[in-house]
Design a protein around this motif. Structure first.
Motif, PDB file in Angstrom:
ATOM      1  N   ALA A  25       1.002  -1.383  -0.191  1.00 41.11           N
ATOM      2  CA  ALA A  25       0.172  -0.263   0.224  1.00 41.11           C
ATOM      3  C   ALA A  25       0.754   1.049  -0.088  1.00 41.11           C
ATOM      4  O   ALA A  25       0.726   2.536  -0.767  1.00 41.11           O
ATOM      5  CB  ALA A  25      -0.783  -0.090   1.520  1.00 41.11           C
ATOM      6  N   LEU A  26       2.023   1.081   1.025  1.00 40.62           N
ATOM      7  CA  LEU A  26       3.054   2.566   0.854  1.00 40.62           C
ATOM      8  C   LEU A  26       3.281   2.074  -0.285  1.00 40.62           C
ATOM      9  O   LEU A  26       2.827   4.077  -1.141  1.00 40.62           O
ATOM     10  CB  LEU A  26       3.885   2.176   2.028  1.00 40.62           C
ATOM     11  N   TYR A  27       3.747   1.379  -1.159  1.00 38.31           N
ATOM     12  CA  TYR A  27       4.768   1.173  -2.568  1.00 38.31           C
ATOM     13  C   TYR A  27       3.473   1.750  -3.651  1.00 38.31           C
ATOM     14  O   TYR A  27       3.907   2.348  -4.464  1.00 38.31           O
ATOM     15  CB  TYR A  27       5.126   0.147  -2.623  1.00 38.31           C
ATOM     16  N   ALA A  28       1.983   1.758  -2.809  1.00 34.87           N
ATOM     17  CA  ALA A  28       1.321   1.896  -4.340  1.00 34.87           C
ATOM     18  C   ALA A  28       1.339   3.453  -5.033  1.00 34.87           C
ATOM     19  O   ALA A  28       1.020   4.456  -5.770  1.00 34.87           O
ATOM     20  CB  ALA A  28      -0.150   1.217  -3.703  1.00 34.87           C
ATOM     21  N   TYR A  29       1.669   4.636  -3.317  1.00 36.90           N
ATOM     22  CA  TYR A  29       1.155   5.735  -3.896  1.00 36.90           C
ATOM     23  C   TYR A  29       3.232   6.777  -4.116  1.00 36.90           C
ATOM     24  O   TYR A  29       2.667   7.593  -4.353  1.00 36.90           O
ATOM     25  CB  TYR A  29       0.326   6.873  -2.924  1.00 36.90           C
ATOM     26  N   GLN A  30       3.589   5.983  -3.076  1.00 43.41           N
ATOM     27  CA  GLN A  30       4.778   6.022  -2.922  1.00 43.41           C
ATOM     28  C   GLN A  30       5.621   6.455  -4.376  1.00 43.41           C
ATOM     29  O   GLN A  30       6.465   7.436  -4.673  1.00 43.41           O
ATOM     30  CB  GLN A  30       6.080   5.446  -2.218  1.00 43.41           C
ATOM     31  N   ARG A  31       5.782   5.183  -5.933  1.00 46.86           N
ATOM     32  CA  ARG A  31       5.228   5.088  -6.537  1.00 46.86           C
ATOM     33  C   ARG A  31       5.385   5.843  -7.630  1.00 46.86           C
ATOM     34  O   ARG A  31       5.468   6.581  -9.248  1.00 46.86           O
ATOM     35  CB  ARG A  31       5.108   4.164  -7.430  1.00 46.86           C
ATOM     36  N   LEU A  32       3.425   7.436  -7.746  1.00 44.54           N
ATOM     37  CA  LEU A  32       3.639   8.362  -8.317  1.00 44.54           C
ATOM     38  C   LEU A  32       3.909   9.742  -8.561  1.00 44.54           C
ATOM     39  O   LEU A  32       4.535   9.481  -7.526  1.00 44.54           O
ATOM     40  CB  LEU A  32       2.325   8.322  -7.464  1.00 44.54           C
ATOM     41  N   PRO A  33       4.442   9.960  -9.273  1.00 41.36           N
ATOM     42  CA  PRO A  33       4.677  11.139 -10.017  1.00 41.36           C
ATOM     43  C   PRO A  33       3.807  12.741  -9.321  1.00 41.36           C
ATOM     44  O   PRO A  33       4.303  12.944  -8.906  1.00 41.36           O
ATOM     45  CB  PRO A  33       4.668  11.525 -11.303  1.00 41.36           C
ATOM     46  N   GLU A  34       2.419  11.729  -9.398  1.00 32.98           N
ATOM     47  CA  GLU A  34       1.824  13.501  -8.449  1.00 32.98           C
ATOM     48  C   GLU A  34       2.189  13.241  -7.132  1.00 32.98           C
ATOM     49  O   GLU A  34       2.128  14.017  -6.740  1.00 32.98           O
ATOM     50  CB  GLU A  34       0.474  13.072  -9.181  1.00 32.98           C
ATOM     51  N   VAL A  35       2.407  11.690  -6.109  1.00 36.69           N
ATOM     52  CA  VAL A  35       2.534  12.585  -5.128  1.00 36.69           C
ATOM     53  C   VAL A  35       4.518  13.220  -4.496  1.00 36.69           C
ATOM     54  O   VAL A  35       4.257  13.402  -3.930  1.00 36.69           O
ATOM     55  CB  VAL A  35       2.376  10.605  -4.227  1.00 36.69           C
ATOM     56  N   ALA A  36       4.846  13.008  -5.482  1.00 34.79           N
ATOM     57  CA  ALA A  36       6.441  13.079  -5.048  1.00 34.79           C
ATOM     58  C   ALA A  36       6.394  14.372  -5.890  1.00 34.79           C
ATOM     59  O   ALA A  36       7.502  15.023  -5.721  1.00 34.79           O
ATOM     60  CB  ALA A  36       7.255  12.102  -6.046  1.00 34.79           C
ATOM     61  N   ASN A  41      12.247  13.609  -2.747  1.00 32.73           N
ATOM     62  CA  ASN A  41      12.666  12.859  -3.418  1.00 32.73           C
ATOM     63  C   ASN A  41      11.724  12.482  -4.382  1.00 32.73           C
ATOM     64  O   ASN A  41      10.356  12.741  -4.650  1.00 32.73           O
ATOM     65  CB  ASN A  41      11.696  11.228  -2.413  1.00 32.73           C
ATOM     66  N   ASP A  42      12.428  11.825  -5.538  1.00 26.92           N
ATOM     67  CA  ASP A  42      11.862  11.367  -6.771  1.00 26.92           C
ATOM     68  C   ASP A  42      10.370  10.223  -5.882  1.00 26.92           C
ATOM     69  O   ASP A  42      10.204   9.694  -4.996  1.00 26.92           O
ATOM     70  CB  ASP A  42      12.713  11.277  -7.724  1.00 26.92           C
ATOM     71  N   PRO A  43       9.335   9.776  -7.904  1.00 25.98           N
ATOM     72  CA  PRO A  43       9.369   8.630  -6.888  1.00 25.98           C
ATOM     73  C   PRO A  43      10.144   7.384  -6.620  1.00 25.98           C
ATOM     74  O   PRO A  43      10.361   7.646  -7.067  1.00 25.98           O
ATOM     75  CB  PRO A  43       8.335   8.478  -8.465  1.00 25.98           C
ATOM     76  N   ARG A  44       9.417   6.952  -5.631  1.00 26.08           N
ATOM     77  CA  ARG A  44      10.431   5.477  -5.497  1.00 26.08           C
ATOM     78  C   ARG A  44      10.151   3.971  -6.453  1.00 26.08           C
ATOM     79  O   ARG A  44       8.657   3.804  -6.234  1.00 26.08           O
ATOM     80  CB  ARG A  44      10.259   5.607  -3.648  1.00 26.08           C
ATOM     81  N   ASP A  45      10.973   3.264  -6.796  1.00 29.15           N
ATOM     82  CA  ASP A  45      10.763   2.271  -6.754  1.00 29.15           C
ATOM     83  C   ASP A  45      10.486   1.242  -5.340  1.00 29.15           C
ATOM     84  O   ASP A  45      10.373   1.430  -4.573  1.00 29.15           O
ATOM     85  CB  ASP A  45      11.925   1.259  -8.006  1.00 29.15           C
ATOM     86  N   ARG A  46      10.298   0.169  -6.019  1.00 34.55           N
ATOM     87  CA  ARG A  46       9.696  -0.378  -4.182  1.00 34.55           C
ATOM     88  C   ARG A  46      10.842  -0.392  -3.607  1.00 34.55           C
ATOM     89  O   ARG A  46      10.562  -1.262  -2.571  1.00 34.55           O
ATOM     90  CB  ARG A  46       9.188  -1.907  -4.437  1.00 34.55           C
ATOM     91  N   ALA A  47      12.051  -1.448  -4.278  1.00 39.89           N
ATOM     92  CA  ALA A  47      13.553  -1.265  -3.725  1.00 39.89           C
ATOM     93  C   ALA A  47      13.748  -0.169  -2.234  1.00 39.89           C
ATOM     94  O   ALA A  47      13.682  -0.201  -0.751  1.00 39.89           O
ATOM     95  CB  ALA A  47      14.908  -1.749  -3.512  1.00 39.89           C
ATOM     96  N   ALA A  48      13.107   1.278  -2.563  1.00 36.02           N
ATOM     97  CA  ALA A  48      13.581   2.217  -2.237  1.00 36.02           C
ATOM     98  C   ALA A  48      12.625   2.739  -1.065  1.00 36.02           C
ATOM     99  O   ALA A  48      12.702   2.850  -0.003  1.00 36.02           O
ATOM    100  CB  ALA A  48      13.206   3.437  -2.650  1.00 36.02           C
ATOM    101  N   ALA A  50      10.772  -0.067   0.462  1.00 33.18           N
ATOM    102  CA  ALA A  50      11.171  -0.746   1.276  1.00 33.18           C
ATOM    103  C   ALA A  50      12.345  -0.371   2.464  1.00 33.18           C
ATOM    104  O   ALA A  50      12.220  -0.451   3.316  1.00 33.18           O
ATOM    105  CB  ALA A  50      11.675  -2.221   1.155  1.00 33.18           C
ATOM    106  N   ASP A  51      13.105   0.318   1.450  1.00 35.48           N
ATOM    107  CA  ASP A  51      14.064   0.833   2.687  1.00 35.48           C
ATOM    108  C   ASP A  51      13.475   2.111   3.349  1.00 35.48           C
ATOM    109  O   ASP A  51      14.035   2.415   4.980  1.00 35.48           O
ATOM    110  CB  ASP A  51      14.971   1.517   1.866  1.00 35.48           C
ATOM    111  N   VAL A  52      12.347   2.663   3.046  1.00 39.72           N
ATOM    112  CA  VAL A  52      12.107   3.789   3.533  1.00 39.72           C
ATOM    113  C   VAL A  52      11.142   3.274   4.922  1.00 39.72           C
ATOM    114  O   VAL A  52      10.650   3.924   6.108  1.00 39.72           O
ATOM    115  CB  VAL A  52      10.946   4.787   2.980  1.00 39.72           C
ATOM    116  N   LEU A  53      10.020   2.215   4.658  1.00 40.08           N
ATOM    117  CA  LEU A  53       9.448   1.464   5.565  1.00 40.08           C
ATOM    118  C   LEU A  53      10.280   1.071   6.907  1.00 40.08           C
ATOM    119  O   LEU A  53       9.847   0.767   8.069  1.00 40.08           O
ATOM    120  CB  LEU A  53       8.725   0.255   4.963  1.00 40.08           C
TER     121      LEU A  53
END
Length: 188
Positions: A25-36, A41-48, A50-53
């Motif tokens: 769920a966190l990745y679902a919105y952290q990856r969106l350009p409109e959120v970033a 930060n830029d939109p995050r990939d899944r690994a980034a 996971a690090d933030v989490l």
């Protein structure tokens, strides 16, 4: 020191520390350009993500100046992760803090950010005994500015082209509230 009594319940939301099961769920919105868009930060990939989490899961209290507490905001009715709110302890000597919020666009326009932000201000003023809490946003982020003004924070500054963010000079708007303003605010 602040050790919140979790979970924090509002009329419609549960605020709690992030958990491992929040990754999707966190990745679902952290990856969106409109959120970033208005964040550093830029939109995050899944690994980034996971690090933030992992970093967020490690901090569940505010023990000293410099600590930042980030809580998951869950819609109680559906169990959906709507976003996150944060409270940073900036200075112990000056009793200063900073708060912020990031929400999944799928949950915009329902008042969730406001409801959760009130709880972070309460943690700062009532729980930590802060004298002053600030909120900052990109000058183009009118929704965040409107939310902070609606919470009763005073617009204190508009810095013109003061930060180079993602290769672009951006404005920064600063809002603030004092403990006595928090205590005197109208209760909704």
């Amino acid at each position: 020191m602040l050790r919140p009594d979790y979970p924090i319940e509002t009329a419609r939301l549960t605020l709690r520390p992030f958990a491992a099961h929040d990754l999707d769920a966190l990745y679902a919105y952290q990856r969106l350009p409109e959120v970033a868009r208005y964040l550093y930060n830029d939109p995050r990939d899944r690994a980034a993500t996971a690090d933030v989490l992992a970093r967020r899961r490690a901090v569940t209290t505010l023990e000293r100046a410099g600590d930042i507490l980030v809580l998951a905001v869950v819609v109680r009715e559906s169990g959906a992760l709507a976003g996150e709110v944060n409270l940073g302890w900036i200075s112990e000597q000056h009793r200063q803090g900073e708060f912020g919020f990031v929400f999944d666009p799928a949950h915009h326009g329902r008042g969730y950010a406001r409801e959760a932000a009130v709880e972070m201000l309460a943690l700062g003023f009532d729980g930590l005994g802060l004298h002053r809490i600030v909120g900052r946003c990109d000058g183009r982020n009118t929704a965040s500015a409107r939310l902070m003004a609606g919470l009763g924070l005073r617009r204190e500054a508009h810095f013109v082209r003061n930060e180079l963010v993602k290769g672009e000079w951006t404005d920064e708007v600063v809002f603030a509230m004092l403990a006595e303003e928090w205590a005197a605010r109208p209760r909704v």
